[in-house]
Design an enzyme around this catalytic site. Structure first.
Site, PDB file in Angstrom:
ATOM      1  N   ASN A  13       1.020  -1.126   0.122  1.00  0.00           N
ATOM      2  CA  ASN A  13       0.148  -0.088   0.080  1.00  0.00           C
ATOM      3  C   ASN A  13       0.812   1.264  -0.059  1.00  0.00           C
ATOM      4  OD1 ASN A  13      -1.879   1.867   0.363  1.00  0.00           O
ATOM      5  ND2 ASN A  13      -2.103   1.356   2.615  1.00  0.00           N
ATOM      6  N   TRP A  14       1.030   1.904  -1.014  1.00  0.00           N
ATOM      7  CA  TRP A  14       1.971   3.015  -1.342  1.00  0.00           C
ATOM      8  C   TRP A  14       1.412   4.198  -0.816  1.00  0.00           C
ATOM      9  CZ3 TRP A  14       3.471   2.752  -7.374  1.00  0.00           C
ATOM     10  CH2 TRP A  14       4.208   1.687  -7.584  1.00  0.00           C
ATOM     11  N   LYS A  15       0.005   4.436  -0.410  1.00  0.00           N
ATOM     12  CA  LYS A  15      -0.790   5.330   0.330  1.00  0.00           C
ATOM     13  C   LYS A  15      -0.401   6.676  -0.565  1.00  0.00           C
ATOM     14  CE  LYS A  15      -0.281   3.452   4.738  1.00  0.00           C
ATOM     15  NZ  LYS A  15       0.157   3.621   6.398  1.00  0.00           N
ATOM     16  N   HIS A 105      -9.623   1.021   5.329  1.00  0.00           N
ATOM     17  CA  HIS A 105      -8.196   1.236   5.919  1.00  0.00           C
ATOM     18  C   HIS A 105      -8.313   2.136   7.212  1.00  0.00           C
ATOM     19  CE1 HIS A 105      -4.010   2.458   6.525  1.00  0.00           C
ATOM     20  NE2 HIS A 105      -3.701   1.420   6.033  1.00  0.00           N
ATOM     21  N   GLU A 107      -6.945   4.636   8.188  1.00  0.00           N
ATOM     22  CA  GLU A 107      -6.738   5.910   7.959  1.00  0.00           C
ATOM     23  C   GLU A 107      -7.882   6.505   7.206  1.00  0.00           C
ATOM     24  OE1 GLU A 107      -2.005   5.332   7.095  1.00  0.00           O
ATOM     25  OE2 GLU A 107      -3.059   5.775   5.395  1.00  0.00           O
ATOM     26  N   GLU A 175      -5.221  -5.201  10.714  1.00  0.00           N
ATOM     27  CA  GLU A 175      -4.121  -3.973  11.080  1.00  0.00           C
ATOM     28  C   GLU A 175      -4.424  -3.507  12.279  1.00  0.00           C
ATOM     29  OE1 GLU A 175      -2.334  -1.956   7.181  1.00  0.00           O
ATOM     30  OE2 GLU A 175      -4.257  -1.246   7.305  1.00  0.00           O
ATOM     31  N   GLY A 181       2.788   2.254  11.418  1.00  0.00           N
ATOM     32  CA  GLY A 181       3.679   3.276  11.323  1.00  0.00           C
ATOM     33  C   GLY A 181       4.442   3.490  12.577  1.00  0.00           C
ATOM     34  N   SER A 221       3.527  -2.360  10.687  1.00  0.00           N
ATOM     35  CA  SER A 221       5.114  -2.420  10.919  1.00  0.00           C
ATOM     36  C   SER A 221       5.631  -3.446  10.391  1.00  0.00           C
ATOM     37  CB  SER A 221       5.168  -1.996  12.372  1.00  0.00           C
ATOM     38  OG  SER A 221       4.991  -0.740  12.597  1.00  0.00           O
ATOM     39  N   GLY A 242       2.933  -1.106   4.414  1.00  0.00           N
ATOM     40  CA  GLY A 242       2.799   0.201   4.320  1.00  0.00           C
ATOM     41  C   GLY A 242       4.258   0.720   3.653  1.00  0.00           C
ATOM     42  N   GLY A 243       4.704   1.479   4.859  1.00  0.00           N
ATOM     43  CA  GLY A 243       6.235   2.156   4.422  1.00  0.00           C
ATOM     44  C   GLY A 243       7.159   1.400   3.809  1.00  0.00           C
TER      45      GLY A 243
END
Length: 263
Positions: A13-15, A105, A107, A175, A181, A221, A242-243
């Site tokens: 997921n590149w956001k 998600h 967010e 999640e 994060g 994470s 994610g990151g």
């Protein structure tokens, strides 16, 4: 249910990162990195979830170079068309050969106040257009303290699966919001406990066959250093990353988790 035959799925997921030129370069580099490492592409499904503005460029590259990656979107509208400024229909995504879409998600739930009912409507919108919904569920730190790890995600999934046909192709992503994060992942045992309960929800709502085939991912994470420990769990079928999905070598190492399992 016996030995799982579910193909693991690693989803990036590149956001809101990477423009369309950066996206093309990233996918090329990721493909090269995996080929150089002699990765067996049929052993693990890889799907990338770029921003909307990258989808056509990434789809064209994947198609032209026959790159064995799936293409997903990060959200969709509950509506198929109409006066909904800024919204993106599942019909549009399908025309771009998008195969799956992230729904619910944390967010989106937090920043855009998406309720469980909105998430359920988006699941139906995805299914109308033969998109695989990646249904995200998870608890906040406050939820964890008040209710434990599984109560909130179980309730979220029960609502999301209302009216979903037993034969529908879905993915569930657990999640824990407190882990996203933060650098502090849930333990593999915590992830397994919740994922097992989520599989029971799928079984209760859609039947045993659906529970046996539905892939349940862990997200929060995830990194190359911990992915193998999650993938040893019987009800964890992959990861929503994610990151770490924005770093070619790190994401390639996550995709190649089987090299580390059992070591």
């Amino acid at each position: 249910m016996g030995v799982s035959t579910r193909t693991p799925l690693i989803a990036g997921n590149w956001k809101m990162n990477l423009d369309h030129l950066q996206a093309v370069a990233f996918v090329q580099k990721l493909h090269w990195a995996l080929k150089d490492a002699k990765h067996e592409f049929e052993a693990v499904d890889v799907t990338v979830f770029p921003p909307y503005t990258d989808l056509r460029s990434v789809q064209t590259l994947i198609d032209a170079d026959k790159i064995p990656f799936g293409l997903g979107a990060q959200d969709l509208s509950t509506h198929d068309s109409g006066a909904y400024t800024g919204e993106i229909s599942g019909a549009f995504l399908k025309r771009l050969d998008v195969g799956s879409v992230i729904i619910g998600h944390s967010e989106r739930r937090d920043y855009h106040q998406e309720t469980d009912e909105v998430v359920a409507a988006k699941v139906q919108a995805a299914l109308r257009h033969e998109l695989v919904p990646v249904i995200c569920v998870g608890e906040t730190a406050e939820d964890l303290e008040k209710h434990g790890a599984s109560a909130v995600p179980v309730g979220q999934l029960e609502i999301a699966l209302e009216g979903v046909p037993a034969k529908a192709d879905i993915v569930v992503a657990y999640e824990p919001v407190w882990a996203i994060g933060s650098g502090q992942a849930a333990t593999p045992e915590q992830a397994q406990e919740v994922c097992a309960k989520l599989r029971e929800v799928v079984k209760a709502k859609l039947g045993e066959d659906a529970a046996a085939r539905t892939r349940i991912l862990y997200g929060g994470s995830v990194k190359a250093a911990n992915i193998a420990s999650f993938m040893r769990q019987p009800d964890v079928d992959g990861a929503l990353v994610g990151g770490a999905s924005l770093v070619v070598d790190e994401f390639a190492a996550i995709v190649r988790f089987q090299k580390h399992v059992g070591v």
